[in-house]
Design a protein around this motif. Structure first.
Motif, PDB file in Angstrom:
ATOM      1  N   ARG A  43       0.802  -1.220   0.000  1.00 52.88           N
ATOM      2  CA  ARG A  43       0.000   0.000   0.000  1.00 52.88           C
ATOM      3  C   ARG A  43       0.835   1.270   0.000  1.00 52.88           C
ATOM      4  O   ARG A  43       0.380   2.303  -0.463  1.00 52.88           O
ATOM      5  N   ILE A  44       2.052   1.178   0.538  1.00 54.10           N
ATOM      6  CA  ILE A  44       2.898   2.371   0.554  1.00 54.10           C
ATOM      7  C   ILE A  44       4.240   2.082  -0.122  1.00 54.10           C
ATOM      8  O   ILE A  44       5.246   2.714   0.181  1.00 54.10           O
ATOM      9  N   HIS A  45       4.230   1.142  -1.059  1.00 53.32           N
ATOM     10  CA  HIS A  45       5.460   0.785  -1.765  1.00 53.32           C
ATOM     11  C   HIS A  45       6.071   2.008  -2.437  1.00 53.32           C
ATOM     12  O   HIS A  45       5.388   2.764  -3.122  1.00 53.32           O
ATOM     13  N   ASP A  46       7.364   2.227  -2.205  1.00 51.86           N
ATOM     14  CA  ASP A  46       8.145   3.303  -2.801  1.00 51.86           C
ATOM     15  C   ASP A  46       7.796   4.685  -2.258  1.00 51.86           C
ATOM     16  O   ASP A  46       8.323   5.686  -2.743  1.00 51.86           O
ATOM     17  N   LYS A  47       6.921   4.767  -1.276  1.00 51.80           N
ATOM     18  CA  LYS A  47       6.607   6.053  -0.656  1.00 51.80           C
ATOM     19  C   LYS A  47       7.750   6.454   0.281  1.00 51.80           C
ATOM     20  O   LYS A  47       8.375   5.603   0.922  1.00 51.80           O
TER      21      LYS A  47
ATOM     22  N   GLY B 185       1.444  18.487  -4.080  1.00 52.98           N
ATOM     23  CA  GLY B 185      -0.017  18.436  -4.024  1.00 52.98           C
ATOM     24  C   GLY B 185      -0.580  17.158  -3.433  1.00 52.98           C
ATOM     25  O   GLY B 185      -1.745  16.825  -3.656  1.00 52.98           O
ATOM     26  N   LYS B 186       0.225  16.458  -2.633  1.00 54.07           N
ATOM     27  CA  LYS B 186      -0.261  15.220  -2.010  1.00 54.07           C
ATOM     28  C   LYS B 186       0.623  14.849  -0.825  1.00 54.07           C
ATOM     29  O   LYS B 186       1.802  15.207  -0.764  1.00 54.07           O
ATOM     30  N   GLY B 187       0.016  14.137   0.109  1.00 47.85           N
ATOM     31  CA  GLY B 187       0.767  13.677   1.271  1.00 47.85           C
ATOM     32  C   GLY B 187      -0.172  13.229   2.367  1.00 47.85           C
ATOM     33  O   GLY B 187      -1.367  13.525   2.352  1.00 47.85           O
ATOM     34  N   ALA B 188       0.376  12.490   3.318  1.00 46.18           N
ATOM     35  CA  ALA B 188      -0.406  12.001   4.453  1.00 46.18           C
ATOM     36  C   ALA B 188       0.402  12.163   5.731  1.00 46.18           C
ATOM     37  O   ALA B 188       1.566  11.753   5.788  1.00 46.18           O
ATOM     38  N   ILE B 189      -0.229  12.757   6.718  1.00 49.43           N
ATOM     39  CA  ILE B 189       0.381  12.929   8.035  1.00 49.43           C
ATOM     40  C   ILE B 189      -0.444  12.143   9.047  1.00 49.43           C
ATOM     41  O   ILE B 189      -1.676  12.213   9.031  1.00 49.43           O
TER      42      ILE B 189
ATOM     43  N   ALA C 274      -2.779   0.357  12.257  1.00 49.80           N
ATOM     44  CA  ALA C 274      -3.724   1.466  12.116  1.00 49.80           C
ATOM     45  C   ALA C 274      -3.061   2.668  11.449  1.00 49.80           C
ATOM     46  O   ALA C 274      -3.666   3.343  10.601  1.00 49.80           O
ATOM     47  N   ILE C 275      -1.824   2.921  11.821  1.00 50.37           N
ATOM     48  CA  ILE C 275      -1.074   4.019  11.198  1.00 50.37           C
ATOM     49  C   ILE C 275      -0.892   3.762   9.713  1.00 50.37           C
ATOM     50  O   ILE C 275      -1.053   4.669   8.883  1.00 50.37           O
ATOM     51  N   LEU C 276      -0.552   2.524   9.366  1.00 48.60           N
ATOM     52  CA  LEU C 276      -0.375   2.161   7.962  1.00 48.60           C
ATOM     53  C   LEU C 276      -1.642   2.451   7.160  1.00 48.60           C
ATOM     54  O   LEU C 276      -1.577   3.017   6.067  1.00 48.60           O
ATOM     55  N   PHE C 277      -2.782   2.061   7.689  1.00 48.63           N
ATOM     56  CA  PHE C 277      -4.046   2.320   6.995  1.00 48.63           C
ATOM     57  C   PHE C 277      -4.247   3.809   6.756  1.00 48.63           C
ATOM     58  O   PHE C 277      -4.534   4.240   5.623  1.00 48.63           O
ATOM     59  N   LEU C 278      -4.090   4.621   7.782  1.00 44.17           N
ATOM     60  CA  LEU C 278      -4.327   6.063   7.644  1.00 44.17           C
ATOM     61  C   LEU C 278      -3.320   6.725   6.708  1.00 44.17           C
ATOM     62  O   LEU C 278      -3.647   7.715   6.042  1.00 44.17           O
ATOM     63  N   ALA C 279      -2.111   6.175   6.650  1.00 45.09           N
ATOM     64  CA  ALA C 279      -1.077   6.751   5.776  1.00 45.09           C
ATOM     65  C   ALA C 279      -1.239   6.330   4.323  1.00 45.09           C
ATOM     66  O   ALA C 279      -0.696   6.968   3.415  1.00 45.09           O
ATOM     67  N   SER C 280      -2.008   5.278   4.090  1.00 42.14           N
ATOM     68  CA  SER C 280      -2.125   4.714   2.750  1.00 42.14           C
ATOM     69  C   SER C 280      -3.280   5.336   1.971  1.00 42.14           C
ATOM     70  O   SER C 280      -4.150   6.008   2.528  1.00 42.14           O
ATOM     71  N   ASP C 281      -3.313   5.041   0.682  1.00 43.60           N
ATOM     72  CA  ASP C 281      -4.394   5.542  -0.171  1.00 43.60           C
ATOM     73  C   ASP C 281      -5.732   4.883   0.135  1.00 43.60           C
ATOM     74  O   ASP C 281      -6.772   5.342  -0.349  1.00 43.60           O
ATOM     75  N   GLU C 282      -5.732   3.802   0.901  1.00 45.74           N
ATOM     76  CA  GLU C 282      -6.999   3.209   1.318  1.00 45.74           C
ATOM     77  C   GLU C 282      -7.806   4.162   2.196  1.00 45.74           C
ATOM     78  O   GLU C 282      -9.022   4.028   2.328  1.00 45.74           O
ATOM     79  N   ALA C 283      -7.116   5.124   2.805  1.00 42.17           N
ATOM     80  CA  ALA C 283      -7.774   6.133   3.634  1.00 42.17           C
ATOM     81  C   ALA C 283      -7.872   7.466   2.895  1.00 42.17           C
ATOM     82  O   ALA C 283      -7.889   8.529   3.507  1.00 42.17           O
ATOM     83  N   SER C 284      -7.977   7.409   1.571  1.00 39.71           N
ATOM     84  CA  SER C 284      -7.894   8.621   0.747  1.00 39.71           C
ATOM     85  C   SER C 284      -9.013   9.623   0.981  1.00 39.71           C
ATOM     86  O   SER C 284      -8.874  10.804   0.639  1.00 39.71           O
ATOM     87  N   PHE C 285     -10.144   9.185   1.571  1.00 41.74           N
ATOM     88  CA  PHE C 285     -11.249  10.115   1.845  1.00 41.74           C
ATOM     89  C   PHE C 285     -11.403  10.335   3.358  1.00 41.74           C
ATOM     90  O   PHE C 285     -12.465  10.712   3.832  1.00 41.74           O
ATOM     91  N   ILE C 286     -10.324  10.109   4.079  1.00 39.49           N
ATOM     92  CA  ILE C 286     -10.325  10.307   5.530  1.00 39.49           C
ATOM     93  C   ILE C 286      -9.307  11.376   5.888  1.00 39.49           C
ATOM     94  O   ILE C 286      -8.114  11.243   5.602  1.00 39.49           O
ATOM     95  N   THR C 287      -9.764  12.443   6.511  1.00 40.84           N
ATOM     96  CA  THR C 287      -8.863  13.458   7.054  1.00 40.84           C
ATOM     97  C   THR C 287      -9.528  14.094   8.259  1.00 40.84           C
ATOM     98  O   THR C 287     -10.754  14.192   8.336  1.00 40.84           O
TER      99      THR C 287
END
Length: 260
Positions: free
Chosen positions: A15-19, A145-149, A234-247
């Motif tokens: 899910r976060i390969h090469d990130k 224009g993209k990122g996850a914290i 849980a951190i992995l999920f929130l950092a990944s694109d699977e959580a793309s509509f969660i902020t």
């Protein structure tokens, strides 16, 4: 004492390969577990911690499994150190995709025993350190224009507890910062979320001793402490694109503590 097993319960998802992921407080506990899990998931890592010796050991362990990783010792409460950390991520890997703002201290003090110095130190690390980490990581994310914290909050940010007159308010800062930055950065393509762990089997918790640990376990409906690897998932999920509509979310990882 806690033990670390970097193997996830499920196989790597990529899910976060090469990130490019920056993890603060990565030398032990939940920070280390997150770094190990991210390495398995194929991320390129920049790890930070104040403890140089432990950080170097984690870096070596992660390099041994073939992951790209850089260690940057430093103090998250220092603006110069945080700017340098984020600069190293850009220098080595060209940018920042993910920040895990995990570094923090966990003092035990009630109002009577808490000192001004303890308050100031805790707020400097847990508050200013998180603010600075988000500020300088987000500045790089906005360029693409993209990122996850993902920030590390706590159940102490939601439930009053004895002996948490300093640590609890510091974690209110973490949850509040998460929500306000989520709105501030939404139109710039950067998501900001947090996890709120309950009592997790880490070196910091081990200091409570047997009686203290048994007491906190009794407060969790699932009847046990959490594992650092469970928080890392849980951190992995929130950092990944699977959580793309969660902020702006603060996800409890607490064995049911806050459901009571």
């Amino acid at each position: 004492m806690p033990t670390h097993d970097a193997r996830p319960s499920n196989p790597p998802s990529g899910r976060i390969h090469d990130k490019v992921a920056v993890v603060t407080g990565a030398a032990s506990g939940m920070g280390r577990a997150t770094a190990e899990r991210f390495a398995i998931e194929g991320a390129r890592l920049v790890l930070a911690d104040l403890d140089r010796e432990k950080l170097e050991a984690v870096v070596k362990d992660i390099q041994a499994v073939g992951a790209e990783v850089v260690g940057v010792p430093g103090d998250v409460s220092s603006e110069a150190d945080v700017r340098f950390l984020m600069g190293e991520a850009v220098r080595h890997f060209g940018g920042i995709d993910i920040l895990i703002a995990n570094a923090g201290v966990i003092p035990e003090a009630d109002l009577a025993s808490a000192t001004v110095d303890l308050w100031d130190h805790t707020m400097a690390v847990d508050g200013r350190g998180m603010f600075l980490s988000c500020k300088y990581a987000a500045a790089e994310m906005v360029k693409t224009g993209k990122g996850a914290i993902v920030c590390l909050s706590s159940i102490s940010a939601f439930a009053g507890q004895k002996g948490q007159a300093v640590y609890g308010p510091a974690k209110f800062v973490a949850s509040g910062l998460t929500k306000h930055l989520a709105i501030d950065l939404a139109d710039k393509g950067v998501r900001v979320n947090a996890v709120a762990p309950g009592t997790i089997d880490t070196p910091a918790v081990a200091k409570l001793g047997k009686e203290g640990i048994e007491k906190v376990i009794s407060m969790h409906p699932l009847g046990r402490m959490g594992k650092p690897e469970e928080v890392a998932s849980a951190i992995l999920f929130l950092a990944s694109d699977e959580a793309s509509f969660i902020t702006g979310a603060v996800l409890p990882v607490d064995g049911g503590y806050l459901a009571q």
